[in-house]
Design a protein around this motif. Structure first.
Motif: not given
Ligand SMILES: O=c1[nH]cnc2cc3nc(NCc4cccs4)[nH]c3cc12
Length: 373
Positions: A97, A147, A149, A188, A190, A216-220, A247-248
């Protein structure tokens, strides 16, 4: 203490669950919030202070540590726990990511990703196999699959192709992880905001088999409403007896809504990063200490908070040291925010245990003012 990794589901209240993850390095009470320790430190916090906030586990970033000081160096020095003086569990992400969001000149193929370091432009490579090796060298207790994202918004074809690549990488991650008792590999899920894609991803992950499952795939950038709409169905696609890690996430109300929908673990830079920008989270809402209105205010940030910042300092003082860019400002505001996030988790664990999550959630929302406090 145990030599194995296991998840004991405790109480449930609606979709919300409480439980305990047992690891050789200690127990993790769920629902759990993981502070982010990007470069082998939770910024502005001593490890003992992070533990004092109630954190049972912290997150390390593979991307940053592989670039500097490198996983091999940390391994030679005894592993990440020894290196950063944190003896409790550590979860590391896979690096994928952050490569896509931080590195330059990235080249993504079926095999993996090559990229140039955002620090010094040096060339690097990540793949399921290399990510598993790095996370093994770091010695993390919970390892994340490598993975991809997809950035949102994305059309269904892009979401499908990306998800299917991640599922092939999940199988390669499982294979490369090997047999490591006491350590866990989390898959994870997706699939973006597409219910059928989320279902296909969950089935693929369950067929491979993991000790825990991340969403995963959220908070984006999809926004809270779309995220909650996905969380209304995604968690229950995953095995009921394994930890579910979103995540996140996120802001306090994101966290409460996710726990309500069956999420067990979360991580976010928000409490630590925003502490350094003067943003303070309290049970009554958010404030920014930078605002001149705090200049003469003798009250603590939050009258009911028991953290060192609230016990010993006034808003006026915290305003002063923030404005003066004193190092203690980051220390105290980060400590307070992490303490508040852990207090939120403890409150939910107790409420779920007592079958009164709905009442707790109602109180959580009722005591939060709309504007600044
Ligand atoms: O699908 C994912 N796969 C692996 N790591 C992640 C980390 C992630 N962090 C956020 N949101 C918080 C953020 C941190 C920096 C930019 S958005 N969404 C995320 C999704 C993934």
């Amino acid at each position: 203490m145990t030599t194995r990794f296991s998840f004991q589901l405790g109480a449930t209240d609606g979709k919300a669950r409480s439980g305990v993850i047992d690891t050789p390095r200690g127990a993790i009470r769920t629902p759990a919030f993981m502070p982010v320790g990007t470069a082998a430190t939770v910024k502005a916090m001593m490890p003992e202070s992070v533990a004092a906030t109630g954190a049972d586990i912290l997150l390390g970033n593979t991307y940053h540590l592989m670039l500097r000081p490198t996983a091999e160096r940390i391994d030679r020095l005894g592993g990440l726990h020894r290196f950063m003086n944190w003896s409790k569990p550590i979860l590391t992400d896979s690096g994928g990511f952050q490569v896509m969001s931080l590195a330059s000149l990235r080249k993504l193929t079926e095999e993996g990703v090559t990229f140039k370091s955002h620090i010094d432009g040096s060339k690097h490579h990540l793949s399921p196999e290399r990510s598993m090796e790095i996370q093994r060298l770091l010695g993390s207790d919970i390892v994340m699959c490598f993975d991809e994202c997809p950035a949102l918004p994305a059309d269904r074809d892009r979401i499908a192709a990306s998800m299917r690549l991640s599922m092939r990488w999940a199988a390669r991650s499982r294979e490369a992880f090997g047999d490591r008792p006491g350590h866990a590999l989390f898959g994870i899920q997706q699939g973006g905001l597409e219910r059928d894609m989320r279902e296909e991803s969950a089935e693929a992950l369950k067929a491979i088999g993991f000790e825990g499952y991340a969403i995963g795939g959220l908070a984006v950038g999809e926004g809270q409403e779309a995220m909650f709409e996905c969380l209304d169905y995604a968690p229950e696609m995953l095995p009921v007896d394994r930890p579910r890690y979103l995540m996140g996430v996120g802001k306090p109300d994101d966290i409460v809504g996710a726990v309500k929908r069956g999420v067990d673990m979360m991580d976010c830079v928000l409490p630590s990063r925003s502490g350094r920008t003067g943003q303070v989270f309290t049970r009554h809402g958010v404030l920014n200490i930078k605002n001149a209105r705090h200049q003469d205010d003798p009250r603590p940030l939050d009258e009911q908070c028991t953290c060192p910042a609230c016990r010993n300092y006034s808003r006026a003082y915290l305003h002063h040291v923030f404005r003066s860019q004193e190092i203690i400002s980051s220390m105290l505001l980060t400590w307070h925010n992490l303490h508040y996030f852990q207090e939120l988790m403890q409150g939910m664990r107790e409420a779920i245990g007592g079958g009164r999550f709905d009442a707790w959630e109602a109180e959580f929302h009722a005591q939060r003012a709309e504007g600044d406090i």
